[in-house]
Design a protein around this motif. Structure first.
Motif, mmCIF file in Angstrom:
data_model
loop_
_atom_site.group_PDB
_atom_site.id
_atom_site.type_symbol
_atom_site.label_atom_id
_atom_site.label_comp_id
_atom_site.label_asym_id
_atom_site.label_seq_id
_atom_site.Cartn_x
_atom_site.Cartn_y
_atom_site.Cartn_z
ATOM 1 N N TYR A 1 0.835 -1.199 0.000
ATOM 2 C CA TYR A 1 0.000 0.000 0.000
ATOM 3 C C TYR A 1 0.873 1.253 0.000
ATOM 4 O O TYR A 1 1.928 1.284 0.635
ATOM 5 N N THR A 2 0.391 2.282 -0.683
ATOM 6 C CA THR A 2 1.051 3.585 -0.603
ATOM 7 C C THR A 2 0.643 4.232 0.719
ATOM 8 O O THR A 2 -0.314 3.797 1.373
ATOM 9 N N GLN A 3 1.338 5.284 1.090
ATOM 10 C CA GLN A 3 1.010 5.985 2.333
ATOM 11 C C GLN A 3 -0.400 6.559 2.291
ATOM 12 O O GLN A 3 -1.129 6.499 3.275
ATOM 13 N N VAL A 4 -0.799 7.077 1.160
ATOM 14 C CA VAL A 4 -2.142 7.653 1.064
ATOM 15 C C VAL A 4 -3.192 6.544 1.158
ATOM 16 O O VAL A 4 -4.262 6.739 1.750
ATOM 17 N N GLU A 5 -2.901 5.368 0.615
ATOM 18 C CA GLU A 5 -3.839 4.251 0.740
ATOM 19 C C GLU A 5 -3.940 3.788 2.194
ATOM 20 O O GLU A 5 -5.032 3.472 2.671
ATOM 21 N N LEU A 6 -2.812 3.756 2.899
ATOM 22 C CA LEU A 6 -2.842 3.381 4.308
ATOM 23 C C LEU A 6 -3.638 4.392 5.126
ATOM 24 O O LEU A 6 -4.426 4.015 5.998
ATOM 25 N N LEU A 7 -3.462 5.664 4.820
ATOM 26 C CA LEU A 7 -4.237 6.699 5.494
ATOM 27 C C LEU A 7 -5.723 6.523 5.191
ATOM 28 O O LEU A 7 -6.564 6.601 6.091
ATOM 29 N N LEU A 8 -6.041 6.243 3.953
ATOM 30 C CA LEU A 8 -7.433 6.040 3.560
ATOM 31 C C LEU A 8 -8.032 4.815 4.247
ATOM 32 O O LEU A 8 -9.187 4.843 4.685
ATOM 33 N N VAL A 9 -7.273 3.740 4.366
ATOM 34 C CA VAL A 9 -7.748 2.547 5.082
ATOM 35 C C VAL A 9 -8.088 2.920 6.517
ATOM 36 O O VAL A 9 -9.156 2.565 7.034
ATOM 37 N N GLY A 10 -7.200 3.645 7.188
ATOM 38 C CA GLY A 10 -7.462 4.062 8.566
ATOM 39 C C GLY A 10 -8.695 4.939 8.683
ATOM 40 O O GLY A 10 -9.506 4.777 9.599
ATOM 41 N N VAL A 11 -8.855 5.863 7.751
ATOM 42 C CA VAL A 11 -10.037 6.733 7.761
ATOM 43 C C VAL A 11 -11.298 5.902 7.527
ATOM 44 O O VAL A 11 -12.304 6.083 8.222
ATOM 45 N N LEU A 12 -11.255 4.983 6.565
ATOM 46 C CA LEU A 12 -12.427 4.136 6.307
ATOM 47 C C LEU A 12 -12.776 3.289 7.523
ATOM 48 O O LEU A 12 -13.952 3.202 7.904
ATOM 49 N N TRP A 13 -11.782 2.648 8.129
ATOM 50 C CA TRP A 13 -12.049 1.837 9.322
ATOM 51 C C TRP A 13 -12.684 2.693 10.421
ATOM 52 O O TRP A 13 -13.620 2.263 11.088
ATOM 53 N N THR A 14 -12.197 3.898 10.586
ATOM 54 C CA THR A 14 -12.708 4.785 11.632
ATOM 55 C C THR A 14 -14.134 5.240 11.319
ATOM 56 O O THR A 14 -15.023 5.177 12.174
ATOM 57 N N VAL A 15 -14.362 5.682 10.090
ATOM 58 C CA VAL A 15 -15.688 6.164 9.700
ATOM 59 C C VAL A 15 -16.711 5.032 9.775
ATOM 60 O O VAL A 15 -17.827 5.232 10.272
ATOM 61 N N PHE A 16 -16.348 3.853 9.301
ATOM 62 C CA PHE A 16 -17.271 2.721 9.365
ATOM 63 C C PHE A 16 -17.604 2.374 10.812
ATOM 64 O O PHE A 16 -18.745 2.062 11.134
ATOM 65 N N THR A 17 -16.623 2.415 11.691
ATOM 66 C CA THR A 17 -16.850 2.068 13.090
ATOM 67 C C THR A 17 -17.745 3.097 13.782
ATOM 68 O O THR A 17 -18.712 2.733 14.456
ATOM 69 N N VAL A 18 -17.428 4.364 13.616
ATOM 70 C CA VAL A 18 -18.254 5.412 14.227
ATOM 71 C C VAL A 18 -19.659 5.380 13.625
ATOM 72 O O VAL A 18 -20.658 5.481 14.348
ATOM 73 N N GLY A 19 -19.739 5.197 12.324
ATOM 74 C CA GLY A 19 -21.054 5.077 11.680
ATOM 75 C C GLY A 19 -21.838 3.894 12.211
ATOM 76 O O GLY A 19 -23.049 3.994 12.460
ATOM 77 N N PHE A 20 -21.167 2.767 12.414
ATOM 78 C CA PHE A 20 -21.811 1.574 12.963
ATOM 79 C C PHE A 20 -22.334 1.861 14.367
ATOM 80 O O PHE A 20 -23.458 1.472 14.710
ATOM 81 N N GLU A 21 -21.546 2.550 15.187
ATOM 82 C CA GLU A 21 -21.973 2.901 16.544
ATOM 83 C C GLU A 21 -23.252 3.749 16.505
ATOM 84 O O GLU A 21 -24.182 3.503 17.264
ATOM 85 N N PHE A 22 -23.284 4.738 15.633
ATOM 86 C CA PHE A 22 -24.459 5.595 15.555
ATOM 87 C C PHE A 22 -25.653 4.855 14.960
ATOM 88 O O PHE A 22 -26.790 5.073 15.368
ATOM 89 N N LEU A 23 -25.411 3.956 14.020
ATOM 90 C CA LEU A 23 -26.501 3.149 13.456
ATOM 91 C C LEU A 23 -27.117 2.249 14.521
ATOM 92 O O LEU A 23 -28.336 2.173 14.647
ATOM 93 N N VAL A 24 -26.276 1.584 15.291
ATOM 94 C CA VAL A 24 -26.776 0.730 16.375
ATOM 95 C C VAL A 24 -27.555 1.585 17.380
ATOM 96 O O VAL A 24 -28.634 1.193 17.838
ATOM 97 N N GLY A 25 -27.012 2.744 17.712
ATOM 98 C CA GLY A 25 -27.721 3.650 18.614
ATOM 99 C C GLY A 25 -29.075 4.055 18.067
ATOM 100 O O GLY A 25 -30.073 4.081 18.800
ATOM 101 N N TYR A 26 -29.145 4.334 16.788
ATOM 102 C CA TYR A 26 -30.408 4.702 16.149
ATOM 103 C C TYR A 26 -31.408 3.555 16.211
ATOM 104 O O TYR A 26 -32.577 3.751 16.565
#
Length: 143
Positions: free
Chosen positions: A78-103
């Motif tokens: 992976y390039t550095q930008v791809e690694l950064l994007l993976v981290g952002v995706l993992w974070t956004v999906f997790t926070v989104g999942f938390e809010f979805l479950v809460g909803y």
């Protein structure tokens, strides 16, 4: 030695982001199992707050282990930008999942947001931060 290149000079290969999404799905299953373990085993034995802290620490360690295992195992460079994007995706999906479950559970948004309040003694923020940095950490370290 890790050579850092300007992020703007790197391209993203979207097809390579599918593998880390599968890794995130595994982490989501582990997180749900961890939550069950917290409710059934930890909290009855050590109490609400210590159970929350222990469970969060266990999940952070699991995320680090899964992330390390993936980046050690994968043949993808992976390039550095791809690694950064993976981290952002993992974070956004997790926070989104938390809010979805809460909803779905009719939990007020203020309660879900309260889980991120470190000034109130909440340590959950360690999970999304770990998700954000672990691809960069292990992707660079193991490359």
């Amino acid at each position: 030695m890790i050579a850092l290149t300007p992020i703007g000079s790197q391209s993203v290969r979207p097809q390579l982001l599918l593998y880390p999404l599968g890794v995130w799905a595994l982490m989501a299953v582990v997180a749900v199992l961890n939550g069950g373990f917290r409710e059934v085993v930890l909290i009855p034995r050590v109490g609400e707050y210590p159970g929350h802290v222990l469970s969060t620490a266990m999940l952070v360690l699991a995320i680090l282990g899964i992330s390390f295992g993936y980046f050690q195992w994968t043949a993808v460079e992976y390039t550095q930008v791809e690694l950064l994007l993976v981290g952002v995706l993992w974070t956004v999906f997790t926070v989104g999942f938390e809010f979805l479950v809460g909803y779905v559970e009719n939990t007020p948004v203020s309660v879900t947001l309260g889980q991120y309040n470190v000034f109130a003694g909440q340590v959950w923020i360690a999970v999304p931060l770990t998700l954000l940095v672990s691809p960069l950490l292990f992707g660079w370290y193991l490359s």
